[in-house]
Design a protein around this motif. Structure first.
Motif, PDB file in Angstrom:
ATOM      1  N   VAL A   1     -28.386  10.006 -18.244  1.00  6.08           N
ATOM      2  CA  VAL A   1     -28.442   9.041 -16.790  1.00  6.08           C
ATOM      3  C   VAL A   1     -28.649   9.763 -15.462  1.00  6.08           C
ATOM      4  O   VAL A   1     -27.916  11.222 -15.338  1.00  6.08           O
ATOM      5  N   ILE A   2     -30.269   9.869 -15.063  1.00  9.89           N
ATOM      6  CA  ILE A   2     -30.709  10.911 -13.860  1.00  9.89           C
ATOM      7  C   ILE A   2     -30.709   9.669 -12.433  1.00  9.89           C
ATOM      8  O   ILE A   2     -30.801   8.911 -12.837  1.00  9.89           O
ATOM      9  N   GLY A   3     -29.897  10.518 -11.531  1.00 10.22           N
ATOM     10  CA  GLY A   3     -29.879   9.324 -10.638  1.00 10.22           C
ATOM     11  C   GLY A   3     -30.422  10.128  -8.915  1.00 10.22           C
ATOM     12  O   GLY A   3     -29.917  11.903  -8.929  1.00 10.22           O
ATOM     13  N   LEU A   4     -31.482   9.587  -7.961  1.00  8.55           N
ATOM     14  CA  LEU A   4     -32.048  10.351  -7.009  1.00  8.55           C
ATOM     15  C   LEU A   4     -31.838   9.099  -6.173  1.00  8.55           C
ATOM     16  O   LEU A   4     -32.159   8.152  -6.038  1.00  8.55           O
ATOM     17  N   PRO A   5     -31.095   9.757  -4.664  1.00 12.06           N
ATOM     18  CA  PRO A   5     -30.535   9.014  -3.529  1.00 12.06           C
ATOM     19  C   PRO A   5     -31.872   8.348  -3.133  1.00 12.06           C
ATOM     20  O   PRO A   5     -33.187   9.793  -2.922  1.00 12.06           O
ATOM     21  N   VAL A   6     -31.706   7.108  -1.546  1.00 13.17           N
ATOM     22  CA  VAL A   6     -32.325   6.642  -1.038  1.00 13.17           C
ATOM     23  C   VAL A   6     -32.189   6.973   0.406  1.00 13.17           C
ATOM     24  O   VAL A   6     -30.671   6.679   0.354  1.00 13.17           O
ATOM     25  N   PHE A   7     -32.436   7.948   1.055  1.00 12.89           N
ATOM     26  CA  PHE A   7     -32.113   8.736   1.957  1.00 12.89           C
ATOM     27  C   PHE A   7     -31.288   7.328   3.658  1.00 12.89           C
ATOM     28  O   PHE A   7     -32.402   6.327   3.834  1.00 12.89           O
TER      29      PHE A   7
ATOM     30  N   GLY B   1     -25.441  11.783 -15.667  1.00 11.92           N
ATOM     31  CA  GLY B   1     -24.491  11.821 -16.143  1.00 11.92           C
ATOM     32  C   GLY B   1     -24.863  11.140 -17.875  1.00 11.92           C
ATOM     33  O   GLY B   1     -25.689  11.243 -18.303  1.00 11.92           O
ATOM     34  N   PHE B   2     -23.414  11.494 -18.525  1.00 14.60           N
ATOM     35  CA  PHE B   2     -23.947  11.250 -20.045  1.00 14.60           C
ATOM     36  C   PHE B   2     -22.969   9.931 -21.221  1.00 14.60           C
ATOM     37  O   PHE B   2     -21.609  10.194 -20.812  1.00 14.60           O
ATOM     38  N   ALA B   3     -23.814   9.193 -21.714  1.00 17.15           N
ATOM     39  CA  ALA B   3     -22.896   8.814 -22.459  1.00 17.15           C
ATOM     40  C   ALA B   3     -22.938   8.320 -23.441  1.00 17.15           C
ATOM     41  O   ALA B   3     -23.966   8.620 -23.764  1.00 17.15           O
ATOM     42  N   PRO B   4     -22.253   7.662 -24.628  1.00 16.66           N
ATOM     43  CA  PRO B   4     -22.348   7.963 -26.072  1.00 16.66           C
ATOM     44  C   PRO B   4     -22.985   6.652 -26.556  1.00 16.66           C
ATOM     45  O   PRO B   4     -22.927   5.410 -25.275  1.00 16.66           O
TER      46      PRO B   4
ATOM     47  N   ARG C   1     -28.715   0.278 -14.347  1.00 17.67           N
ATOM     48  CA  ARG C   1     -27.063   0.261 -13.888  1.00 17.67           C
ATOM     49  C   ARG C   1     -25.906   0.473 -14.899  1.00 17.67           C
ATOM     50  O   ARG C   1     -25.062   0.717 -14.885  1.00 17.67           O
ATOM     51  N   HIS C   2     -26.156  -0.172 -16.109  1.00 15.40           N
ATOM     52  CA  HIS C   2     -25.217  -0.497 -16.642  1.00 15.40           C
ATOM     53  C   HIS C   2     -24.955   1.293 -17.766  1.00 15.40           C
ATOM     54  O   HIS C   2     -23.967   1.660 -17.831  1.00 15.40           O
ATOM     55  N   ALA C   3     -26.192   1.592 -17.363  1.00 16.93           N
ATOM     56  CA  ALA C   3     -26.266   2.828 -18.489  1.00 16.93           C
ATOM     57  C   ALA C   3     -25.414   4.222 -17.425  1.00 16.93           C
ATOM     58  O   ALA C   3     -24.470   5.120 -17.836  1.00 16.93           O
ATOM     59  N   ALA C   4     -25.967   3.880 -15.865  1.00 15.73           N
ATOM     60  CA  ALA C   4     -24.828   4.366 -15.275  1.00 15.73           C
ATOM     61  C   ALA C   4     -23.912   4.671 -14.935  1.00 15.73           C
ATOM     62  O   ALA C   4     -22.861   5.398 -14.826  1.00 15.73           O
ATOM     63  N   TYR C   5     -22.998   3.217 -15.240  1.00 20.49           N
ATOM     64  CA  TYR C   5     -21.722   2.781 -15.529  1.00 20.49           C
ATOM     65  C   TYR C   5     -21.707   3.609 -16.598  1.00 20.49           C
ATOM     66  O   TYR C   5     -20.035   3.864 -16.252  1.00 20.49           O
ATOM     67  N   LEU C   6     -21.764   3.115 -17.585  1.00 19.23           N
ATOM     68  CA  LEU C   6     -21.627   3.771 -18.707  1.00 19.23           C
ATOM     69  C   LEU C   6     -21.033   5.021 -19.376  1.00 19.23           C
ATOM     70  O   LEU C   6     -20.662   6.024 -19.835  1.00 19.23           O
ATOM     71  N   ALA C   7     -22.121   5.882 -18.049  1.00 21.61           N
ATOM     72  CA  ALA C   7     -21.835   7.465 -18.298  1.00 21.61           C
ATOM     73  C   ALA C   7     -21.142   8.131 -16.431  1.00 21.61           C
ATOM     74  O   ALA C   7     -21.184   8.515 -16.786  1.00 21.61           O
ATOM     75  N   GLY C   8     -20.184   6.864 -16.390  1.00 21.32           N
ATOM     76  CA  GLY C   8     -19.399   7.708 -15.100  1.00 21.32           C
ATOM     77  C   GLY C   8     -19.805   7.147 -14.204  1.00 21.32           C
ATOM     78  O   GLY C   8     -18.923   8.071 -13.182  1.00 21.32           O
ATOM     79  N   LEU C   9     -21.184   7.114 -13.511  1.00 17.59           N
ATOM     80  CA  LEU C   9     -21.945   7.457 -11.936  1.00 17.59           C
ATOM     81  C   LEU C   9     -21.070   6.073 -11.180  1.00 17.59           C
ATOM     82  O   LEU C   9     -21.211   7.457 -10.681  1.00 17.59           O
TER      83      LEU C   9
END
Ligand code: SF4
Ligand code: SF4
Length: 258
Positions: free
Chosen positions: A56-62, A22-25, A128-136
């Protein structure tokens, strides 16, 4: 706005098999609606002056592994996901630098060790906040970021860059079902039944639990993310036979778990 550069970053992430990007300004942290969430010193342009975009990049834990938590299996998976995140964030930043755009990776944990976290339970930058603000995703009662694909079973890292990249919109649909499973499951009593940010996790209680598990090589706790019903990963791993799942979990936990 450099749309071509954003596409190049996304393509790079696909090659690295990163499922969430995701991308956030950076200016979004200062908007009146979001500014109360993150103190000024923790915002991207304060951490690295000149930052215009946060990737923001995200990797899942299974899920089946998280369901064994706390366990040696989840302990190892968590470590693997963290190491990959740091490497991927480094590589995304390095690719941007090579293309002439200043960029730095922010590691997935900004606090060093659980001992440090116990004394000072705040990282220098919140993914977490970066991911929120990047729309994830959106925040749940557990204070975790819930994503449509993986619920809270996702780890994040960020890249701060001077490049101006087209942003993603913030997700408006609230994903938390208010089932309160996370609260019922928490062994440390660290969660309250209100919405974030009015209701905050008792980070010291959570960190104390983590420190205890760390001494036994089975941290982190992960119970709140194991039981959260949000996330399409539940469909992928739908088992049907809950007794069999319970037996499998007990088997794994007998190898160094609780
Ligand atoms: S990780 Fe464990 S101790 Fe921390 S909030 Fe979640 S369930 Fe509670
Ligand atoms: S377990 Fe339920 S209440 Fe807790 S974050 Fe997930 S959906 Fe929300």
């Amino acid at each position: 706005m450099d749309a071509a550069l954003r596409e190049a970053v996304e393509a790079h992430c696909r090659r690295l098999e990163i499922p969430l990007v995701g991308f956030a300004p950076a200016s979004r942290w200062d908007e009146p609606r979001f500014a109360p969430l993150v103190p000024e010193a923790f915002r991207p342009a304060a951490v690295v002056p000149g930052t215009r975009t946060v990737i923001v990049i995200g990797l899942p834990v299974f899920l089946p592994v998280v369901e064994t938590a706390p366990s040696i299996w989840y302990h190892e998976l968590y470590r693997t996901a963290n190491e990959l995140l740091d490497q991927h964030a480094y590589r995304v930043a390095a690719a941007l630098n090579a293309a002439g755009h200043a960029a730095v990776p922010v590691p997935r944990d900004g606090y060093g060790s659980i001992r440090v976290l116990l004394e000072h339970p705040v990282a220098f930058f919140s993914h977490r906040h970066a991911a929120y603000l990047a729309g994830l995703g959106t925040f749940g009662v557990s204070n975790m970021l819930l994503t449509p694909a993986y619920g809270p079973r996702i780890r994040f890292a960020s890249v701060l860059t001077a490049a101006e990249l087209p942003p993603d919109p913030v997700l408006e649909k609230d994903l938390c079902t208010r089932c309160m499973c996370c609260i019922e499951e928490c062994p440390a009593g660290a969660l309250e039944p209100g919405d974030y940010p009015a209701s905050l996790t008792d980070k010291r209680a959570c960190a104390a639990r983590s420190a205890d598990l760390f001494r036994r090589h089975i941290s982190p706790c992960g119970r709140c993310i194991a039981v959260c019903p949000v996330g399409d990963d539940r469909y992928l791993f739908e088992e049907g036979d809950r007794d069999a799942v319970r037996r499998a979990r007990e088997h794994v936990r007998s190898y160094g778990g609780e």
